[in-house]
Design a protein around this motif. Structure first.
Motif, PDB file in Angstrom:
ATOM      1  N   VAL A  12    -117.212  29.012 108.277  1.00 55.50           N
ATOM      2  CA  VAL A  12    -116.141  29.886 108.765  1.00 55.50           C
ATOM      3  C   VAL A  12    -116.540  31.341 108.498  1.00 55.50           C
ATOM      4  O   VAL A  12    -116.980  31.677 107.415  1.00 55.50           O
ATOM      5  N   GLY A  13    -116.403  32.162 109.500  1.00 51.66           N
ATOM      6  CA  GLY A  13    -116.780  33.564 109.331  1.00 51.66           C
ATOM      7  C   GLY A  13    -118.160  33.873 109.890  1.00 51.66           C
ATOM      8  O   GLY A  13    -118.496  35.017 110.153  1.00 51.66           O
ATOM      9  N   LYS A  14    -118.981  32.830 110.073  1.00 49.14           N
ATOM     10  CA  LYS A  14    -120.315  33.067 110.636  1.00 49.14           C
ATOM     11  C   LYS A  14    -120.275  33.141 112.155  1.00 49.14           C
ATOM     12  O   LYS A  14    -121.166  33.677 112.771  1.00 49.14           O
ATOM     13  N   PHE A  15    -119.239  32.544 112.745  1.00 46.88           N
ATOM     14  CA  PHE A  15    -119.053  32.707 114.188  1.00 46.88           C
ATOM     15  C   PHE A  15    -117.600  32.440 114.540  1.00 46.88           C
ATOM     16  O   PHE A  15    -116.867  31.818 113.777  1.00 46.88           O
ATOM     17  N   ASP A  16    -117.198  32.937 115.690  1.00 50.30           N
ATOM     18  CA  ASP A  16    -115.812  32.838 116.145  1.00 50.30           C
ATOM     19  C   ASP A  16    -115.704  31.679 117.136  1.00 50.30           C
ATOM     20  O   ASP A  16    -116.306  31.714 118.210  1.00 50.30           O
ATOM     21  N   THR A  17    -114.948  30.641 116.761  1.00 47.49           N
ATOM     22  CA  THR A  17    -114.857  29.443 117.611  1.00 47.49           C
ATOM     23  C   THR A  17    -114.110  29.713 118.921  1.00 47.49           C
ATOM     24  O   THR A  17    -114.145  28.903 119.836  1.00 47.49           O
ATOM     25  N   THR A  18    -113.435  30.861 119.025  1.00 48.30           N
ATOM     26  CA  THR A  18    -112.694  31.158 120.261  1.00 48.30           C
ATOM     27  C   THR A  18    -113.537  31.985 121.233  1.00 48.30           C
ATOM     28  O   THR A  18    -113.097  32.310 122.323  1.00 48.30           O
ATOM     29  N   LYS A  19    -114.741  32.333 120.824  1.00 53.45           N
ATOM     30  CA  LYS A  19    -115.573  33.242 121.613  1.00 53.45           C
ATOM     31  C   LYS A  19    -116.757  32.487 122.212  1.00 53.45           C
ATOM     32  O   LYS A  19    -117.169  31.454 121.695  1.00 53.45           O
ATOM     33  N   SER A  20    -117.292  33.004 123.318  1.00 50.96           N
ATOM     34  CA  SER A  20    -118.537  32.422 123.848  1.00 50.96           C
ATOM     35  C   SER A  20    -119.671  33.417 123.635  1.00 50.96           C
ATOM     36  O   SER A  20    -119.461  34.634 123.646  1.00 50.96           O
ATOM     37  N   TYR A  21    -120.858  32.864 123.432  1.00 48.61           N
ATOM     38  CA  TYR A  21    -122.015  33.664 123.027  1.00 48.61           C
ATOM     39  C   TYR A  21    -123.156  33.564 124.029  1.00 48.61           C
ATOM     40  O   TYR A  21    -123.220  32.630 124.824  1.00 48.61           O
ATOM     41  N   THR A  22    -124.095  34.512 123.932  1.00 48.30           N
ATOM     42  CA  THR A  22    -125.307  34.414 124.746  1.00 48.30           C
ATOM     43  C   THR A  22    -126.182  33.315 124.146  1.00 48.30           C
ATOM     44  O   THR A  22    -125.988  32.920 122.980  1.00 48.30           O
ATOM     45  N   VAL A  23    -127.167  32.880 124.906  1.00 50.66           N
ATOM     46  CA  VAL A  23    -128.086  31.839 124.411  1.00 50.66           C
ATOM     47  C   VAL A  23    -128.797  32.339 123.155  1.00 50.66           C
ATOM     48  O   VAL A  23    -128.944  31.608 122.171  1.00 50.66           O
ATOM     49  N   ALA A  24    -129.221  33.605 123.168  1.00 53.71           N
ATOM     50  CA  ALA A  24    -129.945  34.164 122.012  1.00 53.71           C
ATOM     51  C   ALA A  24    -129.054  34.198 120.769  1.00 53.71           C
ATOM     52  O   ALA A  24    -129.487  33.845 119.665  1.00 53.71           O
ATOM     53  N   GLU A  25    -127.792  34.607 120.940  1.00 53.66           N
ATOM     54  CA  GLU A  25    -126.865  34.672 119.799  1.00 53.66           C
ATOM     55  C   GLU A  25    -126.590  33.274 119.245  1.00 53.66           C
ATOM     56  O   GLU A  25    -126.616  33.058 118.025  1.00 53.66           O
ATOM     57  N   ALA A  26    -126.345  32.321 120.152  1.00 51.69           N
ATOM     58  CA  ALA A  26    -126.036  30.945 119.722  1.00 51.69           C
ATOM     59  C   ALA A  26    -127.220  30.332 118.972  1.00 51.69           C
ATOM     60  O   ALA A  26    -127.033  29.580 118.009  1.00 51.69           O
ATOM     61  N   SER A  27    -128.436  30.664 119.402  1.00 51.81           N
ATOM     62  CA  SER A  27    -129.641  30.114 118.756  1.00 51.81           C
ATOM     63  C   SER A  27    -129.744  30.590 117.304  1.00 51.81           C
ATOM     64  O   SER A  27    -130.202  29.846 116.432  1.00 51.81           O
ATOM     65  N   LYS A  28    -129.314  31.827 117.066  1.00 50.75           N
ATOM     66  CA  LYS A  28    -129.325  32.340 115.680  1.00 50.75           C
ATOM     67  C   LYS A  28    -128.194  31.692 114.871  1.00 50.75           C
ATOM     68  O   LYS A  28    -128.383  31.298 113.724  1.00 50.75           O
ATOM     69  N   ILE A  29    -127.007  31.586 115.496  1.00 52.11           N
ATOM     70  CA  ILE A  29    -125.839  31.039 114.783  1.00 52.11           C
ATOM     71  C   ILE A  29    -126.080  29.577 114.384  1.00 52.11           C
ATOM     72  O   ILE A  29    -125.772  29.169 113.263  1.00 52.11           O
ATOM     73  N   VAL A  30    -126.648  28.788 115.299  1.00 54.20           N
ATOM     74  CA  VAL A  30    -126.819  27.353 115.002  1.00 54.20           C
ATOM     75  C   VAL A  30    -127.736  27.161 113.793  1.00 54.20           C
ATOM     76  O   VAL A  30    -127.541  26.250 112.983  1.00 54.20           O
ATOM     77  N   LYS A  31    -128.719  28.044 113.633  1.00 53.53           N
ATOM     78  CA  LYS A  31    -129.596  27.973 112.459  1.00 53.53           C
ATOM     79  C   LYS A  31    -128.809  28.350 111.205  1.00 53.53           C
ATOM     80  O   LYS A  31    -128.990  27.769 110.130  1.00 53.53           O
TER      81      LYS A  31
END
Length: 230
Positions: A12-31
């Motif tokens: 929680v706090g590392k990403f916003d579940t209500t928001k959509s991200y670019t592929v590059a952003e999501a790749s960093k978040i998933v790690k």
């Protein structure tokens, strides 16, 4: 209200579940949000605006991920004797014909990909019950039934995956491992998404890519922004 586990609090706090991200952003978040002790697989779930029950809206294809899947692919080459050397030289893990057909009839499926030549396909009909449900049946459309056995083995070992929309209109595919550099995950994801976009059936109406989620084996899904794919 349920108390958050330590792992959930860390996410929680590392990403916003209500928001959509670019592929590059999501790749960093998933790690960032993956807390497994093993090297988790990173997957995409792509919901398409198609009706897979209609033959002209079936989306399936193959893609070679630039950085592979991170998984060691076990390849069986079901080939006649004159093709065995070619298959072995390309790195096939198992090479043979009748003995392996008998083994599969007995329930052996300890493999990820089967490649074969057109003249052997007649022998594989009897294996449909075993291979079909596991997605192992060779198919000319995916390049696994070919006279170019060496090339087929090399591609299967090097990150070529085949994908197919399921009954719910979703394509699930692994695009790498959490240990991958975020930029490599993003390149693999874009390669798959761009390939799927090119396969849009002319009969599909409305938004084609309805939603895309990236996740690792145990993580929450991260929504991707689909605007660039429609």
């Amino acid at each position: 209200m349920a108390t958050l586990t330590k792992k959930r609090k860390a996410v929680v706090g590392k990403f916003d579940t209500t928001k959509s991200y670019t592929v590059a952003e999501a790749s960093k978040i998933v790690k960032d949000i993956t807390t497994t002790k093993f090297d988790a697989s990173v997957d995409l779930a792509i919901r398409l605006g198609v009706d897979p029950r209609k033959a002209n809206q079936m989306v399936r294809g193959v893609v070679t991920l630039p950085h592979g899947t991170g998984k060691t692919m076990r390849v069986l080459a079901l080939v006649p004797a004159d093709k065995e050397a070619e298959a072995k030289a390309a790195g096939a893990d198992f090479v043979g014909l009748d003995d392996y057909i008998e083994k599969i009839k007995g329930g052996w499926t300890d493999i990820d990909v089967i490649v074969t030549v057109p003249q052997v396909m007649g022998k594989l009909g009897a294996l449909g019950r075993v291979l079909g449900p596991r997605g192992l049946m060779p198919n000319p459309k995916t390049g696994t039934v070919t006279m170019e056995i060496g090339k087929a083995v090399t591609e299967a070992k090097g990150g070529k995956i085949d994908f197919k929309v399921d009954k719910a209109g979703i394509i699930h595919a692994a695009i790498g491992k959490v240990s991958f550099d975020a930029a490599k995950l993003a390149e693999n994801a874009n390669e798959l998404l761009n390939t799927i976009v090119k396969l849009k059936p002319s009969s599909a109406k409305g938004a084609y890519v309805k939603s895309v989620f990236m996740s690792s084996t145990m993580s929450q899904g991260i929504a991707l922004d689909t605007k660039s794919f429609n």
